[in-house]
Scaffold this active site. Structure first.
Site, PDB file in Angstrom:
ATOM      1  N   LYS A 287       0.823  -1.207   0.000  1.00  0.00           N
ATOM      2  CA  LYS A 287       0.000   0.000   0.000  1.00  0.00           C
ATOM      3  C   LYS A 287       0.867   1.272   0.000  1.00  0.00           C
ATOM      4  CE  LYS A 287      -3.981  -2.202   2.266  1.00  0.00           C
ATOM      5  NZ  LYS A 287      -4.952  -2.094   3.406  1.00  0.00           N
TER       6      LYS A 287
ATOM      7  N   PHE B 163     -15.128   4.167   7.652  1.00  0.00           N
ATOM      8  CA  PHE B 163     -13.763   4.489   7.217  1.00  0.00           C
ATOM      9  C   PHE B 163     -13.601   4.489   5.694  1.00  0.00           C
ATOM     10  CE2 PHE B 163     -13.800  -0.120   8.275  1.00  0.00           C
ATOM     11  CZ  PHE B 163     -13.404  -0.665   7.059  1.00  0.00           C
TER      12      PHE B 163
ATOM     13  N   ARG C 135      -2.479 -14.423   4.175  1.00  0.00           N
ATOM     14  CA  ARG C 135      -3.096 -13.765   5.338  1.00  0.00           C
ATOM     15  C   ARG C 135      -2.255 -14.042   6.594  1.00  0.00           C
ATOM     16  NH1 ARG C 135      -7.432 -10.102   4.274  1.00  0.00           N
ATOM     17  NH2 ARG C 135      -7.597 -10.165   6.530  1.00  0.00           N
TER      18      ARG C 135
ATOM     19  N   THR D 201      -5.415  -7.203  10.610  1.00  0.00           N
ATOM     20  CA  THR D 201      -5.673  -5.887  10.007  1.00  0.00           C
ATOM     21  C   THR D 201      -5.065  -4.762  10.841  1.00  0.00           C
ATOM     22  OG1 THR D 201      -7.767  -6.774   9.198  1.00  0.00           O
ATOM     23  CG2 THR D 201      -7.518  -4.378   9.150  1.00  0.00           C
TER      24      THR D 201
ATOM     25  N   ARG E  13       2.591  -6.856   8.704  1.00  0.00           N
ATOM     26  CA  ARG E  13       1.915  -5.699   9.310  1.00  0.00           C
ATOM     27  C   ARG E  13       2.549  -5.322  10.654  1.00  0.00           C
ATOM     28  NH1 ARG E  13      -4.201  -7.262   7.299  1.00  0.00           N
ATOM     29  NH2 ARG E  13      -4.293  -5.815   5.549  1.00  0.00           N
TER      30      ARG E  13
ATOM     31  N   ASN F 162      -1.905   0.113   6.817  1.00  0.00           N
ATOM     32  CA  ASN F 162      -1.395  -1.167   7.323  1.00  0.00           C
ATOM     33  C   ASN F 162      -0.542  -1.939   6.305  1.00  0.00           C
ATOM     34  OD1 ASN F 162      -3.477  -1.933   5.702  1.00  0.00           O
ATOM     35  ND2 ASN F 162      -4.623  -3.043   7.262  1.00  0.00           N
TER      36      ASN F 162
ATOM     37  N   GLU G 227     -10.070 -10.285  -7.605  1.00  0.00           N
ATOM     38  CA  GLU G 227      -9.132  -9.184  -7.376  1.00  0.00           C
ATOM     39  C   GLU G 227      -7.942  -9.242  -8.339  1.00  0.00           C
ATOM     40  OE1 GLU G 227     -10.101  -8.583  -2.605  1.00  0.00           O
ATOM     41  OE2 GLU G 227      -8.086  -9.169  -3.226  1.00  0.00           O
TER      42      GLU G 227
HETATM   43  P1  ADP Z   1      -8.044  -6.600   5.634  1.00  0.00           P
HETATM   44  O1  ADP Z   1      -7.240  -5.664   4.755  1.00  0.00           O
HETATM   45  O2  ADP Z   1      -7.230  -7.154   6.766  1.00  0.00           O
HETATM   46  O3  ADP Z   1      -8.763  -7.660   4.846  1.00  0.00           O
HETATM   47  P2  ADP Z   1     -10.632  -5.270   5.857  1.00  0.00           P
HETATM   48  O4  ADP Z   1     -11.001  -5.957   4.591  1.00  0.00           O
HETATM   49  O5  ADP Z   1     -11.553  -5.402   7.019  1.00  0.00           O
HETATM   50  O6  ADP Z   1      -9.166  -5.705   6.347  1.00  0.00           O
HETATM   51  O7  ADP Z   1     -10.458  -3.705   5.585  1.00  0.00           O
HETATM   52  C1  ADP Z   1      -9.867  -3.250   4.379  1.00  0.00           C
HETATM   53  C2  ADP Z   1      -8.904  -2.134   4.728  1.00  0.00           C
HETATM   54  O8  ADP Z   1      -9.636  -1.033   5.279  1.00  0.00           O
HETATM   55  C3  ADP Z   1      -7.872  -2.470   5.821  1.00  0.00           C
HETATM   56  O9  ADP Z   1      -6.759  -3.185   5.344  1.00  0.00           O
HETATM   57  C4  ADP Z   1      -7.505  -1.089   6.312  1.00  0.00           C
HETATM   58  O10 ADP Z   1      -6.609  -0.421   5.424  1.00  0.00           O
HETATM   59  C5  ADP Z   1      -8.869  -0.387   6.279  1.00  0.00           C
HETATM   60  N1  ADP Z   1      -9.581  -0.516   7.568  1.00  0.00           N
HETATM   61  C6  ADP Z   1     -10.179  -1.626   8.067  1.00  0.00           C
HETATM   62  N2  ADP Z   1     -10.733  -1.388   9.278  1.00  0.00           N
HETATM   63  C7  ADP Z   1     -10.496  -0.084   9.542  1.00  0.00           C
HETATM   64  C8  ADP Z   1     -10.810   0.801  10.637  1.00  0.00           C
HETATM   65  N3  ADP Z   1     -11.485   0.361  11.698  1.00  0.00           N
HETATM   66  N4  ADP Z   1     -10.385   2.084  10.565  1.00  0.00           N
HETATM   67  C9  ADP Z   1      -9.705   2.547   9.490  1.00  0.00           C
HETATM   68  N5  ADP Z   1      -9.381   1.781   8.425  1.00  0.00           N
HETATM   69  C10 ADP Z   1      -9.756   0.481   8.445  1.00  0.00           C
HETATM   70 MG    MG Z   2     -10.263  -7.502   3.453  1.00  0.00          MG
END
Ligand code: ADP
Ligand code: MG
Length: 140
Positions: free
Chosen positions: A10, A58, A86, A92, A103, A113, A127
């Site tokens: 990212k 968010f 993962r 996350t 991470r 992240n 994707e």
């Molecule tokens: P992951 O990337 O671990 O699959 P999610 O799909 O839940 O997580 O969320 C997508 C992305 O959105 C995260 O990687 C992060 O960049 C952002 N994100 C997720 N939860 C939050 C939060 N509570 N506050 C701010 N950004 C968030």
């Molecule tokens: Mg996700």
């Protein structure tokens, strides 16, 4: 295609020059890179890529973050690639990520992240197709 997943380095991690360290981590963890490129996502692309989160509070900040600079995107190959990737990236929220995960090592916050990983084989296929054409993906 349960041997492939989509990874994104990212904008936070690219901006901090962590790309090389993260690619080294990818290779050391036993993934093969089937495709890789650098892109700067448009707002429309980021909104479409993260459409599943569009009702989340968010969402707008996430789109702004993902379009704030370039990303490195890659199709990674390994047995059980989705689950393995993962596990390699960690939770996350970097505060909840296991020691030694990408991470934990390189993320700065739950939003910024460092990396993305697909969450299912079905989404990995979608994707990868979102960013790569079939002829860009090498199986060797
Ligand atoms: P992951 O990337 O671990 O699959 P999610 O799909 O839940 O997580 O969320 C997508 C992305 O959105 C995260 O990687 C992060 O960049 C952002 N994100 C997720 N939860 C939050 C939060 N509570 N506050 C701010 N950004 C968030
Ligand atoms: Mg996700």
């Amino acid at each position: 295609m349960s041997n492939m997943t989509l990874a994104i380095i990212k904008p936070d991690a690219v901006g901090k020059r962590f790309t090389g360290k993260i690619i080294d981590h990818i290779l050391s963890a036993g993934f093969d890179i089937a495709a890789m490129k650098k892109i700067h996502m448009t707002t429309e692309e980021a909104q479409r890529f993260y459409a599943v989160h569009k009702e989340r509070p968010f969402f707008n900040d996430l789109v702004e973050f993902m379009t704030s600079g370039p990303c490195i995107i890659a199709a990674l190959k390994k047995e059980n690639a989705v689950e393995a990737w993962r596990a390699t990236i960690g939770a996350t929220n970097p505060e909840e990520a296991d020691e030694g995960t990408i991470r934990k090592l390189y993320a700065e916050s739950v939003q910024n992240n460092a990396v993305h990983g697909s969450d299912s084989d079905e989404n990995a296929v979608k994707e990868i197709a979102f960013f790569f054409s079939a002829d860009e993906i090498l199986s060797e």
